[in-house]
Write an enzyme that holds these catalytic residues in place. Structure first.
Site, PDB file in Angstrom:
ATOM      1  N   TYR A  68      -4.281 -14.894  12.364  1.00 20.65           N
ATOM      2  CA  TYR A  68      -5.679 -15.248  12.874  1.00 20.65           C
ATOM      3  C   TYR A  68      -5.279 -16.820  12.343  1.00 20.65           C
ATOM      4  O   TYR A  68      -5.488 -17.550  11.768  1.00 20.65           O
ATOM      5  CB  TYR A  68      -6.693 -14.905  12.272  1.00 20.65           C
ATOM      6  CG  TYR A  68      -7.340 -13.468  13.164  1.00 20.65           C
ATOM      7  CD1 TYR A  68      -6.850 -12.866  13.958  1.00 20.65           C
ATOM      8  CD2 TYR A  68      -8.231 -12.913  11.695  1.00 20.65           C
ATOM      9  CE1 TYR A  68      -7.300 -11.942  14.142  1.00 20.65           C
ATOM     10  CE2 TYR A  68      -9.280 -11.430  12.317  1.00 20.65           C
ATOM     11  CZ  TYR A  68      -8.537 -10.649  13.123  1.00 20.65           C
ATOM     12  OH  TYR A  68      -8.614  -9.632  13.511  1.00 20.65           O
ATOM     13  N   SER A 212     -15.849  -6.730  17.538  1.00 24.98           N
ATOM     14  CA  SER A 212     -16.708  -7.672  18.547  1.00 24.98           C
ATOM     15  C   SER A 212     -17.805  -6.995  19.124  1.00 24.98           C
ATOM     16  O   SER A 212     -17.912  -6.510  20.110  1.00 24.98           O
ATOM     17  CB  SER A 212     -15.398  -7.605  19.566  1.00 24.98           C
ATOM     18  OG  SER A 212     -16.089  -8.727  20.757  1.00 24.98           O
ATOM     19  N   LEU A 214     -20.010  -8.231  20.205  1.00 23.46           N
ATOM     20  CA  LEU A 214     -20.987  -8.672  21.326  1.00 23.46           C
ATOM     21  C   LEU A 214     -19.988  -8.858  22.428  1.00 23.46           C
ATOM     22  O   LEU A 214     -21.025 -10.024  23.397  1.00 23.46           O
ATOM     23  CB  LEU A 214     -21.742  -9.644  20.774  1.00 23.46           C
ATOM     24  CG  LEU A 214     -22.925 -10.016  19.354  1.00 23.46           C
ATOM     25  CD1 LEU A 214     -23.274 -11.294  19.203  1.00 23.46           C
ATOM     26  CD2 LEU A 214     -24.269  -9.052  20.409  1.00 23.46           C
ATOM     27  N   GLY A 217     -18.612 -12.350  23.544  1.00 18.75           N
ATOM     28  CA  GLY A 217     -19.479 -13.368  23.524  1.00 18.75           C
ATOM     29  C   GLY A 217     -20.839 -12.677  25.011  1.00 18.75           C
ATOM     30  O   GLY A 217     -21.128 -13.758  25.518  1.00 18.75           O
TER      31      GLY A 217
END
Length: 259
Positions: A68, A212, A214, A217
């Site tokens: 990351y 993730s 959501l 996004g």
């Protein structure tokens, strides 16, 4: 929400107890593991501010990976731990290259090297959970898991698991070793694991960790039809793998964990 944050669950068949929700740190110094985005996302000071807010809110498990931000995420977490004198539970992972063109995969010697470097960046002597970030078709799982079992015996990891594995790969993993968790994308838009993967997790007592939730996004409510995406929006690089449908919230093994 506070009750959910305080609730801990046993991770698979291990002795490790983890909160139901973790802070995903994939945007510290980058956008996930993509080398073309290294140096973007949140800068280190912004990452520290976010971790402060998360800790105050009750989030005590931070989820990261060696790649990351090309190591920037782990370094930011390490700086936060050293400067605040606090120690969250930690999940980190390996598979992806640390820079464009660098080596990747789950060779035993690479796992040992990458884990050692992760611990140095984080400034700790162990992490609670270590994940194989992708399936490596070029290395037998038994060899990769042998390195993870050695790390567990050495005390540098508390438990190990896998990430971004499909049902067939999870089956192979369970035949080759004892992964205690699988971390996959799960949301209203990516609910393909509801069948075989979640069933297998329930049958074999493997913790299911959803990242993730959501959908990069898409489910935040801030994107509107016909309007341009914001700069550096996750929606620029993420598209739902399946048509939206309501998930079976009570499916065996479901855990709304962010990573």
């Amino acid at each position: 929400m506070s009750e959910t944050l305080e609730t801990k669950s046993q991770l698979g068949r291990s002795a490790l107890m983890v909160p139901r929700i973790a802070l995903g740190c994939g945007n510290f110094g980058g956008v996930g593991s993509a080398p073309e985005f290294f140096g973007q996302g949140l800068n280190e000071d912004q990452a520290l501010e976010l971790m402060d807010a998360a800790w105050e809110f009750g989030l005590t498990h931070f989820d990261t990976a060696d790649a990351y931000g090309g190591g920037r995420s782990e370094r930011a977490i390490g700086r936060w731990i050293a400067s605040r004198g606090l120690r969250p539970q930690l999940t980190t992972k390996t598979y992806n290259p640390m820079q464009a063109g660098a080596d990747h995969g789950l060779r035993p010697e690479r796992i040992a090297r990458q884990l050692r470097m992760s611990l140095e960046r984080l400034g700790v002597d162990h992490v609670e959970l270590y994940l194989a970030h992708e399936f490596d078709p070029d290395v037998p799982l038994a060899e990769s898991f042998g390195a993870l079992e050695q790390a567990r015996a050495d005390g540098t990891i508390g438990a190990y698991g896998i990430s971004n594995f499909g049902a067939a790969q999870l089956t192979a993993a369970l035949a080759a070793g004892a992964p205690q968790a699988i971390q996959n994308s799960y949301s209203l838009l990516t609910s393909q694991d509801e069948g075989d993967v979640l069933t297998l997790c329930a049958e074999r007592q493997v913790a299911y960790l959803a990242f993730s939730p959501l959908a990069g996004g898409w489910l935040t409510g801030k994107y509107r039809r016909g309007e341009p995406f914001p700069a550096l929006s996750g929606c620029r690089r993420w598209r739902p793998a399946a048509a939206p449908r309501w998930p079976a919230w009570r499916s065996p093994g479901y855990s709304p964990t962010s990573g």
